[in-house]
Design a protein around this motif. Structure first.
Motif, mmCIF file in Angstrom:
data_model
loop_
_atom_site.group_PDB
_atom_site.id
_atom_site.type_symbol
_atom_site.label_atom_id
_atom_site.label_comp_id
_atom_site.label_asym_id
_atom_site.label_seq_id
_atom_site.Cartn_x
_atom_site.Cartn_y
_atom_site.Cartn_z
ATOM 1 N N ARG A 97 7.140 -11.248 -10.749
ATOM 2 C CA ARG A 97 6.833 -12.051 -11.931
ATOM 3 C C ARG A 97 6.033 -13.292 -11.488
ATOM 4 N NH1 ARG A 97 12.104 -10.012 -12.996
ATOM 5 N NH2 ARG A 97 13.162 -11.881 -12.199
ATOM 6 N N TRP A 98 4.721 -13.173 -11.532
ATOM 7 C CA TRP A 98 3.829 -14.190 -10.995
ATOM 8 C C TRP A 98 3.703 -15.383 -11.937
ATOM 9 C CZ3 TRP A 98 2.602 -13.358 -6.114
ATOM 10 C CH2 TRP A 98 2.547 -12.049 -5.630
ATOM 11 N N GLN A 99 3.475 -16.547 -11.332
ATOM 12 C CA GLN A 99 3.174 -17.765 -12.086
ATOM 13 C C GLN A 99 1.911 -18.395 -11.519
ATOM 14 O OE1 GLN A 99 6.495 -20.453 -12.160
ATOM 15 N NE2 GLN A 99 7.919 -18.913 -12.976
ATOM 16 N N ALA A 100 1.067 -18.901 -12.390
ATOM 17 C CA ALA A 100 -0.194 -19.511 -11.961
ATOM 18 C C ALA A 100 0.060 -20.594 -10.917
ATOM 19 C CB ALA A 100 -0.921 -20.110 -13.162
ATOM 20 N N GLY A 101 -0.804 -20.616 -9.913
ATOM 21 C CA GLY A 101 -0.692 -21.611 -8.854
ATOM 22 C C GLY A 101 0.099 -21.151 -7.648
ATOM 23 N N GLU A 102 0.740 -19.984 -7.732
ATOM 24 C CA GLU A 102 1.496 -19.481 -6.583
ATOM 25 C C GLU A 102 0.538 -18.941 -5.526
ATOM 26 O OE1 GLU A 102 5.838 -18.196 -8.310
ATOM 27 O OE2 GLU A 102 4.210 -16.738 -8.537
ATOM 28 N N VAL A 153 4.486 -20.559 -2.013
ATOM 29 C CA VAL A 153 4.235 -19.235 -1.428
ATOM 30 C C VAL A 153 5.224 -18.245 -2.039
ATOM 31 C CG1 VAL A 153 4.211 -17.853 0.663
ATOM 32 C CG2 VAL A 153 3.346 -20.200 0.718
ATOM 33 N N ARG A 154 4.708 -17.284 -2.777
ATOM 34 C CA ARG A 154 5.568 -16.298 -3.451
ATOM 35 C C ARG A 154 5.653 -15.000 -2.688
ATOM 36 N NH1 ARG A 154 9.740 -14.986 -5.113
ATOM 37 N NH2 ARG A 154 10.146 -14.005 -7.122
ATOM 38 N N LEU A 155 4.590 -14.655 -1.942
ATOM 39 C CA LEU A 155 4.567 -13.380 -1.223
ATOM 40 C C LEU A 155 3.899 -13.562 0.124
ATOM 41 C CD1 LEU A 155 4.954 -10.233 -1.222
ATOM 42 C CD2 LEU A 155 2.628 -10.091 -2.142
ATOM 43 N N VAL A 156 4.525 -13.007 1.158
ATOM 44 C CA VAL A 156 3.904 -12.860 2.473
ATOM 45 C C VAL A 156 3.836 -11.366 2.749
ATOM 46 C CG1 VAL A 156 4.072 -13.306 4.942
ATOM 47 C CG2 VAL A 156 4.737 -15.081 3.300
ATOM 48 N N SER A 157 2.621 -10.855 2.902
ATOM 49 C CA SER A 157 2.407 -9.420 3.086
ATOM 50 C C SER A 157 1.874 -9.157 4.490
ATOM 51 C CB SER A 157 1.417 -8.898 2.035
ATOM 52 O OG SER A 157 1.133 -7.529 2.247
ATOM 53 N N LEU A 158 2.520 -8.234 5.190
ATOM 54 C CA LEU A 158 2.134 -7.927 6.572
ATOM 55 C C LEU A 158 1.993 -6.430 6.772
ATOM 56 C CD1 LEU A 158 1.818 -9.113 9.547
ATOM 57 C CD2 LEU A 158 4.158 -8.299 9.873
ATOM 58 N N THR A 159 0.849 -6.026 7.326
ATOM 59 C CA THR A 159 0.714 -4.658 7.826
ATOM 60 C C THR A 159 1.223 -4.666 9.262
ATOM 61 O OG1 THR A 159 -1.204 -4.220 6.423
ATOM 62 C CG2 THR A 159 -0.884 -2.778 8.311
ATOM 63 N N TRP A 160 2.350 -4.029 9.488
ATOM 64 C CA TRP A 160 3.045 -4.121 10.776
ATOM 65 C C TRP A 160 2.225 -3.470 11.894
ATOM 66 C CZ3 TRP A 160 8.740 -1.995 11.526
ATOM 67 C CH2 TRP A 160 9.235 -2.467 12.758
ATOM 68 N N LEU A 161 1.883 -2.214 11.745
ATOM 69 C CA LEU A 161 1.030 -1.506 12.697
ATOM 70 C C LEU A 161 -0.272 -1.178 11.983
ATOM 71 C CD1 LEU A 161 3.849 -1.212 14.047
ATOM 72 C CD2 LEU A 161 3.137 1.055 14.817
ATOM 73 N N PRO A 162 -1.310 -1.989 12.171
ATOM 74 C CA PRO A 162 -2.554 -1.784 11.437
ATOM 75 C C PRO A 162 -3.225 -0.454 11.762
ATOM 76 C CG PRO A 162 -2.441 -3.999 12.357
ATOM 77 C CD PRO A 162 -1.322 -3.220 12.963
ATOM 78 N N ALA A 163 -4.124 -0.061 10.868
ATOM 79 C CA ALA A 163 -4.798 1.233 11.001
ATOM 80 C C ALA A 163 -5.733 1.278 12.196
ATOM 81 C CB ALA A 163 -5.573 1.535 9.720
ATOM 82 N N ASN A 164 -6.286 0.119 12.583
ATOM 83 C CA ASN A 164 -7.265 0.090 13.675
ATOM 84 C C ASN A 164 -6.854 -0.924 14.731
ATOM 85 O OD1 ASN A 164 -8.978 1.845 12.182
ATOM 86 N ND2 ASN A 164 -9.713 0.097 11.011
ATOM 87 N N GLY A 165 -6.942 -0.536 15.978
ATOM 88 C CA GLY A 165 -6.756 -1.501 17.052
ATOM 89 C C GLY A 165 -5.512 -1.349 17.890
ATOM 90 N N GLY A 166 -4.600 -0.435 17.535
ATOM 91 C CA GLY A 166 -3.404 -0.249 18.357
ATOM 92 C C GLY A 166 -2.430 -1.406 18.312
#
Length: 397
Positions: A97-102, A153-166
């Motif tokens: 549930r997003w709020q403007a400014g987040e 800060v409402r969300l921290v998103s992390l790609t743990w093992l990225p698609a490129n680069g090992g």
């Protein structure tokens, strides 16, 4: 490497009779027990009808949820099945549930589909989308996160093992920095689950998604999601169904579990087959799987590094089973096509898949050879010699 165990795993993989497979990060090969479970349920549906066939395997489906929870170190009511990591990721993010400014903080390696949705949400809701700095090895910098973190800060998103680069991003360190924050911590573990041990409590994440078709060796169209019980009430799915939002006491109420994010039409055959794939991985042991993949990946990197004109593009000291490289004068897509003609499968990714990372590194296209625990030295020799034979050709058009 336990040679008898390797021989057993390979004997239970019918696809190896036809291909030399180095595209496990795209989609691995199902073992025979998983294929048997999948086909058996489709056969039940053909003979008895879909509803009746589903009722007959209800207890087996429940067991699949139990095993999925065990795989992630979660509670059964914190896990749900999905049609894939991307669908699960999108459903979870759309439920906030997003709020403007987040603010939304992401890693440089964010997958393109995720990034597209975040950009769209930012524009529609007036959010700030910010990229976290990287350390010298290319991984997301947890110290930088600490300096950027505030109550917006409402969300921290992390790609743990990225698609490129090992690369293997420091997911647990980031979780530690976020302890006590109002931010939701979402991990895209599409390449991680099935490749290395996963414990959501150690990671301290609130949300996690995984793919079934990659290192778990399940069917395509399968995936998992995790929602920490304490954060469930903060998420409202964009839509529900009679199973996830049943009629109770004169109104429709969301069920009090992660299954509120499931599609009603997710096939029981898919759930059962993914459950079998999870049990297959658990029986082998994720520590064993990680060790085997690491050995194979290290050996492949060493082999490819000896080829003239081949440049490795792996990041970090601790690396995954995804080996990224380029070949001089031979675009990755052309290399992929020519190897496929010989029955050898690799991946090829361009800027469009991980635009922030590829542009930051000055890369246009990468070839990716991803290994699994049942990969063999003989397969590596076959790949090595096939690439070596293509290098002297020079012109590729």
């Amino acid at each position: 490497m336990n040679r008898p165990a390797l021989a057993h795993w390979r004997a239970q993989t019918p696809g190896l009779q036809h291909v030399c497979h180095f595209n496990h990060a795209g989609s691995s090969l199902m073992p025979q027990p998983v294929l048997d479970v999948l086909q058996a349920q489709w056969q039940r549906e053909a003979e008895h009808g879909g509803m009746e066939a589903a009722a007959s395997v209800a207890s087996a489906v429940d067991a699949a949820y139990q095993d999925a929870a065990r795989l992630l170190g979660a509670q059964p009511d914190e896990v749900a099945f999905s049609t894939g990591a991307g669908a699960a990721w999108g459903r979870l993010v759309a439920s906030i549930r997003w709020q403007a400014g987040e603010r939304i903080l992401i890693g440089r390696q964010e997958w393109a589909s995720n990034l597209a949705l975040l950009q769209d949400l930012s524009q529609r809701h007036g959010l700030s989308l910010e990229v976290l700095p990287c350390r010298d090895d290319g991984s997301v910098d947890p110290d930088a996160l600490s300096t950027l973190l505030d109550n917006r800060v409402r969300l921290v998103s992390l790609t743990w093992l990225p698609a490129n680069g090992g690369l293997i991003n420091p997911a647990a360190e980031i979780g530690q920095r976020l302890r006590g924050s109002r931010a939701l911590y979402l991990i895209d573990a599409a390449q991680a689950v099935g490749q290395l041990p996963v414990d959501v409590n150690e990671l301290q994440c609130d949300l996690l998604v995984a793919a079934g078709r990659k290192y778990l060796r399940g069917p395509r169209g399968s995936g998992l999601l995790y929602v920490r019980r304490e954060r469930l009430a903060e998420l409202t799915p964009p839509y529900g169904n009679v199973h996830t939002q049943p009629w109770r006491e004169g109104r429709f109420d969301w069920i009090d579990s992660a299954r509120r994010f499931e599609d009603a039409e997710l096939a029981p055959a898919i759930k059962l087959a993914l459950g079998e794939a999870i049990r297959y991985a658990l029986d082998i042991g994720l520590d064993t799987i990680r060790q085997c993949i690491d050995q194979q990946a290290q050996a492949l990197r060493q082999r490819l590094a000896t080829l003239p004109g081949v440049t490795l593009h792996d990041l970090s000291l601790q690396r995954s089973g995804l080996v990224s490289f380029t070949v001089d004068s031979l675009p990755a897509s052309v290399l992929q096509q020519r190897l496929r003609q010989q029955g050898i499968h690799i991946g090829a990714n361009g800027v469009a898949y991980t635009p922030l990372d590829m542009q930051a590194r000055g890369l246009h296209e990468l070839a990716r050879a991803s290994v699994s625990y049942y990969s063999s030295d003989e397969e590596q020799h076959q790949l090595y010699h096939a690439i070596h034979a293509l290098i002297p050709q020079g012109e590729y058009l």
